[in-house]
Write an enzyme that holds these catalytic residues in place. Structure first.
Site, PDB file in Angstrom:
ATOM      1  N   VAL A 219       0.819  -1.224   0.000  1.00  0.00           N
ATOM      2  CA  VAL A 219       0.000   0.000   0.000  1.00  0.00           C
ATOM      3  C   VAL A 219       0.850   1.269   0.000  1.00  0.00           C
ATOM      4  O   VAL A 219       0.306   2.364  -0.174  1.00  0.00           O
ATOM      5  CB  VAL A 219      -0.988   0.067   1.193  1.00  0.00           C
ATOM      6  N   LYS A 220       2.147   1.156   0.176  1.00  0.00           N
ATOM      7  CA  LYS A 220       3.001   2.342   0.305  1.00  0.00           C
ATOM      8  C   LYS A 220       3.333   2.931  -1.081  1.00  0.00           C
ATOM      9  O   LYS A 220       3.018   2.323  -2.102  1.00  0.00           O
ATOM     10  CB  LYS A 220       4.269   1.976   1.084  1.00  0.00           C
ATOM     11  N   PRO A 221       3.991   4.101  -1.113  1.00  0.00           N
ATOM     12  CA  PRO A 221       4.188   4.794  -2.410  1.00  0.00           C
ATOM     13  C   PRO A 221       4.940   3.975  -3.460  1.00  0.00           C
ATOM     14  O   PRO A 221       4.777   4.224  -4.650  1.00  0.00           O
ATOM     15  CB  PRO A 221       5.009   6.028  -2.015  1.00  0.00           C
TER      16      PRO A 221
END
Ligand SMILES: *Cc1c(COP(=O)(O)O)cnc(C)c1O
Length: 400
Positions: free
Chosen positions: A198-200
């Protein structure tokens, strides 16, 4: 368009969406698959040349001299605090609202996390609260760039400078963000990143610490490899077999396979951040008239926000339902809302350590009202419009 009288999906009505729109999701393209496959067919599945290639590209991206890859954001925080010399008897100031790993890293090292309250309009560590908590044992302030909004590094460095306190960031939300013209990853003494899906940017699991300090970088390289001072590739290049375990480390290595994925993703992060900003702007516009009983988080001047999360605060005084009910109603409409985060010290493990309610009143109050709306690069404008529609439908139904 949704109207106030429309029956909610949670009450048996028709949902806005049939398939759940998640709050976050990775973007994987053919180039990513090809990059991983090439490493998979090569000689080095782990601790090979792709690790260094990813580290160099990442350091360049964030504007730091060094980047050290590890196998999670949690390992990044642990390695960072280890390398900074955090240990028993030390206190580490962290914000009350963060993922538990920020505080857990201090516990791993035998240090004591001290929870500072947050600013209610940004959920960022409140420098005034941190100032009141600084004492003789304070060794580190670890702010969180919550939601992708960089912490107030100017106010915080005024507290740490000359006080023998280090400022090192949990930047797990904030790859691609900027503060006062400086890129996150080049502002604090060291900055920890996560590559969870879910992170960048993702490597499935993974993390990185960026720093300008060569000694810190070296200690983190040891720490991720059992405390051994050379790695497999270095020994092969030197034709050597002997190695020394200088400190007690862990196996926190990130594999070449994962680094290949990260390296392939990195050039696209700027475009993805732009897309996240566009979705945030759609939400901002939709909520700007104040018609709905909610307020998006504030964005400070001089900040380029990475929008890992888009968080709103519900105006519970104008609603007949609590956050749990509104959360359930939005999920029933097919909107994958989430909550980031419960104040860390309210978790059972921390209660067992003697922490408890009342520590950070702002954090405890705002926690009851926050919701994270879906935001990720592959989301369409239509997806965002459906989120807005569902918010209107659900908050309209529970309006006081
Ligand atoms: C994701 C995250 C972490 C931990 O990262 P992992 O890669 O899941 O170990 C730590 N801090 C914050 C603020 C995070 O969002």
């Amino acid at each position: 368009m949704g109207t106030i009288s429309e029956r909610l999906a949670i009450d048996g009505g028709t949902p806005v969406r049939t398939a759940l729109l998640p709050y976050g999701r990775q973007t994987i393209e053919d180039a990513d698959v090809a990059a991983v496959e090439a490493v998979l067919r090569g000689d080095w599945l782990t601790t090979g040349p792709t690790v260094a290639a990813f580290e160099e590209a990442f350091a360049d991206f964030v504007g730091a001299r060094f980047a050290v890859a590890v196998n999670s954001g949690t390992a990044a925080l642990h390695a960072m605090m280890f390398a900074l010399g955090i240990g028993p008897g030390d206190e580490v100031i962290v914000p009350a609202i963060t993922f538990a790993a920020t505080a857990n890293a201090a516990l791993y090292l035998g240090a004591r996390p001290v929870f500072a309250d947050v600013e209610p309009d940004t959920l960022l560590l409140d420098p005034a609260s941190a100032a009141a908590l600084i004492g003789a044992k304070t060794k580190l302030i670890a702010p969180v760039d919550y939601a992708g909004h960089p912490a107030d590094h100017i106010a915080l460095s005024a507290l740490t400078a000359g006080a023998g306190i280090t400022l090192a960031a949990d930047a797990c939300h904030a790859l691609g963000a900027e503060f006062d013209g400086r890129r996150v990853g080049s502002i604090a003494k060291a900055s920890a990143f996560s590559f969870h899906p879910v992170k960048p940017l993702t490597t499935a699991e993974g993390g990185m610490v960026a720093t300008d300090d060569p000694d810190l970088a070296e200690r983190m390289r040891w720490f991720r490899n059992h405390g051994i001072t050379t790695d497999q590739l270095q020994r092969q290049q030197q034709g050597a077999f002997a190695y020394d375990m200088a400190v007690l480390g862990y196996n926190y290595r990130l594999s070449d396979l994962q680094c290949a994925l990260g390296l392939a993703q990195l050039p696209r992060v700027h475009g993805w951040t732009e897309r996240r900003r566009r979705i945030a702007a759609l939400y901002d516009t939709a909520f700007a008239d104040g018609a709905l009983p909610l307020a998006p988080l504030a964005v400070r001047p001089g900040v380029r926000h990475a929008y890992h999360l888009y968080v709103v605060r519900l105006d519970l005084d104008r609603l007949t339902a609590d956050r749990a009910r509104i959360f359930a109603a939005l999920r029933a409409e097919g909107i994958g809302v989430n909550v980031h985060y419960r104040p860390v010290y309210l978790h059972s493990h921390y209660r067992g350590l003697g922490y408890g309610p009342g520590l950070c009143p702002q954090a405890e109050q705002v926690y009851e009202a926050i919701l994270s709306l879906p935001i990720f690069p592959a989301m369409t404008d239509d997806d965002a419009a459906q989120v807005v529609l569902a918010m209107g439908k659900v908050l309209g139904a529970y309006r006081r």
